[in-house]
Write a protein that holds these residues in place. Structure first.
Motif, mmCIF file in Angstrom:
data_model
loop_
_atom_site.group_PDB
_atom_site.id
_atom_site.type_symbol
_atom_site.label_atom_id
_atom_site.label_comp_id
_atom_site.label_asym_id
_atom_site.label_seq_id
_atom_site.Cartn_x
_atom_site.Cartn_y
_atom_site.Cartn_z
ATOM 1 N N PHE A 169 0.834 -1.204 0.000
ATOM 2 C CA PHE A 169 0.000 0.000 0.000
ATOM 3 C C PHE A 169 0.869 1.255 0.000
ATOM 4 C CE2 PHE A 169 -3.025 -3.051 1.573
ATOM 5 C CZ PHE A 169 -4.289 -2.538 1.312
ATOM 6 N N LEU A 170 0.295 2.315 -0.561
ATOM 7 C CA LEU A 170 0.822 3.670 -0.412
ATOM 8 C C LEU A 170 -0.133 4.439 0.484
ATOM 9 C CD1 LEU A 170 2.502 6.259 -1.271
ATOM 10 C CD2 LEU A 170 0.820 6.504 -3.122
ATOM 11 N N LEU A 171 0.416 5.134 1.486
ATOM 12 C CA LEU A 171 -0.387 5.992 2.365
ATOM 13 C C LEU A 171 -0.121 7.447 1.993
ATOM 14 C CD1 LEU A 171 -2.156 6.505 4.934
ATOM 15 C CD2 LEU A 171 -0.004 6.539 6.229
ATOM 16 N N VAL A 172 -1.207 8.213 1.802
ATOM 17 C CA VAL A 172 -1.094 9.649 1.559
ATOM 18 C C VAL A 172 -1.865 10.366 2.661
ATOM 19 C CG1 VAL A 172 -1.494 11.566 -0.033
ATOM 20 C CG2 VAL A 172 -0.895 9.295 -0.932
ATOM 21 N N LEU A 188 -1.489 1.131 -7.933
ATOM 22 C CA LEU A 188 -1.138 0.966 -6.526
ATOM 23 C C LEU A 188 -2.406 1.007 -5.683
ATOM 24 C CD1 LEU A 188 1.948 3.337 -6.113
ATOM 25 C CD2 LEU A 188 1.954 0.884 -6.560
ATOM 26 N N ARG A 189 -2.371 0.315 -4.562
ATOM 27 C CA ARG A 189 -3.457 0.439 -3.585
ATOM 28 C C ARG A 189 -3.111 1.606 -2.669
ATOM 29 N NH1 ARG A 189 -4.935 -5.161 -0.836
ATOM 30 N NH2 ARG A 189 -6.946 -4.123 -0.618
ATOM 31 N N VAL A 190 -4.041 2.552 -2.555
ATOM 32 C CA VAL A 190 -3.758 3.812 -1.875
ATOM 33 C C VAL A 190 -4.753 4.038 -0.744
ATOM 34 C CG1 VAL A 190 -3.369 6.283 -2.160
ATOM 35 C CG2 VAL A 190 -2.993 4.735 -4.093
ATOM 36 N N ILE A 191 -4.232 4.420 0.413
ATOM 37 C CA ILE A 191 -5.054 4.869 1.539
ATOM 38 C C ILE A 191 -4.821 6.361 1.698
ATOM 39 C CG2 ILE A 191 -5.468 4.705 4.021
ATOM 40 C CD1 ILE A 191 -4.490 1.822 3.896
ATOM 41 N N ALA A 192 -5.903 7.124 1.744
ATOM 42 C CA ALA A 192 -5.813 8.576 1.895
ATOM 43 C C ALA A 192 -6.464 9.004 3.194
ATOM 44 C CB ALA A 192 -6.488 9.286 0.722
ATOM 45 N N ILE A 193 -5.770 9.856 3.933
ATOM 46 C CA ILE A 193 -6.352 10.479 5.133
ATOM 47 C C ILE A 193 -6.802 11.872 4.735
ATOM 48 C CG2 ILE A 193 -6.012 10.993 7.562
ATOM 49 C CD1 ILE A 193 -5.511 8.048 6.742
ATOM 50 N N THR A 194 -8.097 12.150 4.916
ATOM 51 C CA THR A 194 -8.654 13.431 4.488
ATOM 52 C C THR A 194 -9.670 13.934 5.502
ATOM 53 O OG1 THR A 194 -10.636 12.651 3.312
ATOM 54 C CG2 THR A 194 -8.540 12.534 2.115
ATOM 55 N N SER A 195 -10.129 15.153 5.286
ATOM 56 C CA SER A 195 -11.283 15.652 6.027
ATOM 57 C C SER A 195 -12.548 15.037 5.433
ATOM 58 C CB SER A 195 -11.359 17.177 5.932
ATOM 59 O OG SER A 195 -11.682 17.566 4.608
ATOM 60 N N LEU A 199 -10.974 9.663 -6.810
ATOM 61 C CA LEU A 199 -9.650 9.578 -7.427
ATOM 62 C C LEU A 199 -8.989 8.228 -7.200
ATOM 63 C CD1 LEU A 199 -8.329 13.157 -6.571
ATOM 64 C CD2 LEU A 199 -9.412 12.361 -8.673
ATOM 65 N N GLY A 200 -9.721 7.295 -6.598
ATOM 66 C CA GLY A 200 -9.238 5.925 -6.519
ATOM 67 C C GLY A 200 -8.683 5.487 -5.182
ATOM 68 N N ALA A 201 -8.856 6.284 -4.138
ATOM 69 C CA ALA A 201 -8.256 5.950 -2.844
ATOM 70 C C ALA A 201 -9.259 5.299 -1.899
ATOM 71 C CB ALA A 201 -7.689 7.205 -2.195
ATOM 72 N N ILE A 202 -8.734 4.477 -0.987
ATOM 73 C CA ILE A 202 -9.470 4.053 0.201
ATOM 74 C C ILE A 202 -9.326 5.190 1.207
ATOM 75 C CG2 ILE A 202 -9.616 2.355 2.063
ATOM 76 C CD1 ILE A 202 -8.112 0.415 0.152
ATOM 77 N N ILE A 228 -4.408 5.723 13.181
ATOM 78 C CA ILE A 228 -3.401 4.670 13.021
ATOM 79 C C ILE A 228 -4.036 3.292 13.114
ATOM 80 C CG2 ILE A 228 -1.411 3.588 14.166
ATOM 81 C CD1 ILE A 228 -0.463 6.449 14.838
ATOM 82 N N SER A 229 -4.934 3.139 14.081
ATOM 83 C CA SER A 229 -5.610 1.853 14.254
ATOM 84 C C SER A 229 -6.433 1.497 13.014
ATOM 85 C CB SER A 229 -6.518 1.916 15.486
ATOM 86 O OG SER A 229 -7.235 0.709 15.647
ATOM 87 N N GLU A 230 -7.129 2.472 12.444
ATOM 88 C CA GLU A 230 -7.931 2.210 11.245
ATOM 89 C C GLU A 230 -7.039 1.852 10.057
ATOM 90 O OE1 GLU A 230 -11.188 4.824 10.242
ATOM 91 O OE2 GLU A 230 -11.223 5.660 12.271
ATOM 92 N N ILE A 231 -5.913 2.513 9.935
ATOM 93 C CA ILE A 231 -4.993 2.207 8.837
ATOM 94 C C ILE A 231 -4.517 0.758 8.932
ATOM 95 C CG2 ILE A 231 -2.726 2.719 7.844
ATOM 96 C CD1 ILE A 231 -3.140 5.631 8.784
ATOM 97 N N LYS A 232 -4.138 0.343 10.138
ATOM 98 C CA LYS A 232 -3.625 -1.023 10.316
ATOM 99 C C LYS A 232 -4.707 -2.067 10.074
ATOM 100 C CE LYS A 232 0.234 0.074 13.395
ATOM 101 N NZ LYS A 232 0.859 -0.132 14.722
ATOM 102 N N GLU A 233 -5.946 -1.738 10.385
ATOM 103 C CA GLU A 233 -7.036 -2.674 10.114
ATOM 104 C C GLU A 233 -7.182 -2.922 8.621
ATOM 105 O OE1 GLU A 233 -10.652 -1.366 11.842
ATOM 106 O OE2 GLU A 233 -9.935 -1.500 13.920
ATOM 107 N N ILE A 234 -6.927 -1.907 7.821
ATOM 108 C CA ILE A 234 -7.068 -2.030 6.372
ATOM 109 C C ILE A 234 -5.843 -2.678 5.740
ATOM 110 C CG2 ILE A 234 -7.244 -0.718 4.209
ATOM 111 C CD1 ILE A 234 -8.852 1.382 5.818
ATOM 112 N N ALA A 235 -4.658 -2.210 6.117
ATOM 113 C CA ALA A 235 -3.439 -2.587 5.397
ATOM 114 C C ALA A 235 -2.556 -3.574 6.134
ATOM 115 C CB ALA A 235 -2.628 -1.335 5.071
ATOM 116 N N GLY A 236 -2.811 -3.800 7.415
ATOM 117 C CA GLY A 236 -1.937 -4.682 8.161
ATOM 118 C C GLY A 236 -0.505 -4.167 8.177
ATOM 119 N N ASP A 237 0.422 -5.037 7.818
ATOM 120 C CA ASP A 237 1.842 -4.667 7.809
ATOM 121 C C ASP A 237 2.329 -4.437 6.374
ATOM 122 O OD1 ASP A 237 4.307 -4.267 9.344
ATOM 123 O OD2 ASP A 237 5.042 -6.055 8.308
#
Length: 419
Positions: A241-244, A264-271, A281-284, A297-306
């Motif tokens: 994963f890529l985190l933005v 790429l599989r992308v996780i985006a943190i947004t408002s 735009l294609g992000a989780i 952080i906990s939510e990110i790890k639930e989605i992407a693990g390690d």
């Protein structure tokens, strides 16, 4: 290990009495700017478009009086200058003089505004001396070319990304002088206003991914990736994963699109306000409203693990620290803290923290390939420019536009001054 956490002129490592060419007459029309404490900004979800990555100055391409040829003045060049600490003023300058045969003079039609533009003045960094001219990106019409220029000609519609250490390249003036390799044609279906967003946000996202994070160029075809094979579900779970963090910012929007078309599989943190845009735009998307970084952080790890192996932070030191906590503990990782990172951060051995220096686009001609690839993708419609909020009136209203930008709440839109 020291990262880009120094704010004022230490960020640029420039002595204030350093000469950079002709002296600029200062008028009496001034706009006083209220200073702020740089430390306050770390508590807000701000964009990379807000901080400087132009560190470690390279003296090889600096314009000096010794290498400027004397040519007759042809036209007046109106400029908005930083006349003194915290103060703008207008000046009528001579028409630019080329320092070598591979330079281009562009007549300004639209200039993109970025938080770096007002923060450098508010906090007094990246200003080699007073008076100075700021502004980092613009689009316009080629006015003059050096004898060695082959890729562009007078009359072409172009955009460019500039380097703060040459006053002639500051975009808050009528005529901007830049190296020819930094000048790109407007992509098909774009105009001056939309192309004025490419030089900072678009190019920063592109070079961060392709150059510093080692993401391959997207495939030439716009075809989607093949559907997942149910029998390979376990393998799919191991995909990287890529985190933005800051995916709703203008730079973030470009990064999400470029990553998505590279499959790429992308996780985006947004408002919550920009979450629908990031999803389109294609992000989780993980919405940050009313959540602590620990919860996110906990939510990110639930989605992407390690499986997060690349990350971009567009906000600040606190979120940079959070990004480090979610990167894979087993795989090789790369992290681009574009909005500063604290010196005290402990970085795991498997993590490479990259220093994104956008001046490299100007100082190294080989980096033109990234702008050409960005141009191609925008021209093909595979990458969209962000929503634009315009301020008309040219130089006379740049300060108005910067004041509006400073208030925030742009909602993922790009501020552009139209001439």
């Amino acid at each position: 290990m020291s990262f880009s956490s120094i704010f004022r002129c230490l960020l640029c490592n420039i002595p204030k009495n350093e000469s950079r060419g002709e002296k600029v007459p200062v008028s009496t029309e001034q706009y006083e700017i209220e200073g702020k404490n740089p430390g306050d900004s770390t508590d807000f979800q701000e964009s990379i478009d807000s901080t400087s990555q132009f560190t470690s100055p390279d003296e090889s391409n600096i314009t000096t009086e010794e290498n400027i040829a004397e040519l007759p003045i042809q036209k007046s060049n109106r400029a908005l200058i930083v006349a003194a600490k915290g103060a703008y003023s207008f000046a009528d300058l001579p028409f630019p003089i080329l320092s070598h045969e591979h330079e281009v003079v562009i007549s300004n039609r639209a200039t993109g505004l970025n938080p770096i533009d007002y923060k450098s003045v508010d906090y007094n960094f990246c200003l080699p001396e007073f008076p100075w001219i700021t502004g980092r990106e613009m689009a316009g019409v080629v006015e003059m070319v050096g004898a060695g220029v082959r890729d562009v000609k007078v009359g072409d519609h172009v955009w460019t990304s500039t380097y703060y250490r040459d006053r002639r390249a500051g975009c808050f003036q009528q005529y901007i002088t830049v190296p020819a390799h930094t000048v790109l044609p407007l992509p098909p279906s774009t105009n001056f206003t939309s192309a004025a967003s490419l030089g900072v946000a678009g190019l920063t996202a592109a070079m961060t991914l392709w150059h510093w994070l080692d993401v391959p160029f997207p495939p030439p075809s716009a075809n989607p990736p093949p559907p997942a094979n149910p029998e390979k579900q376990e393998q799919e779970q191991e995909q990287e994963f890529l985190l933005v963090w800051g995916g709703g910012t203008v730079t973030g929007q470009y990064a999400l699109q470029l990553a998505a078309i590279s499959h790429l599989r992308v996780i985006a943190i947004t408002s919550s306000h920009t979450a629908p845009l990031a999803r389109s735009l294609g992000a989780i998307v993980i919405e940050r409203d009313n959540k602590s970084n620990t919860q996110i952080i906990s939510e990110i790890k639930e989605i992407a693990g390690d499986n997060i192996t690349r990350a971009i932070d567009l906000v600040g030191p606190k979120t940079a620290s959070a990004c480090l906590q979610v990167l894979s503990r087993e795989r090789e990782c790369r992290f681009a803290p574009l909005a500063m990172m604290g010196n005290e951060e402990v970085v795991a051995r498997n993590v490479q923290v990259v220093t994104v220096e956008m001046k490299r686009f100007v100082l190294d001609e080989a980096n033109r390939m990234y702008a050409l690839e960005l141009n191609r993708l925008v021209g093909e419609g595979r990458v969209q420019v962000p929503g634009i909020e315009t301020v008309h009136g040219g130089l006379e209203n740049v300060v108005l536009g910067l004041d509006r930008l400073k208030k925030g709440e742009m909602g993922g839109r790009k501020m552009v001054v139209v001439f």
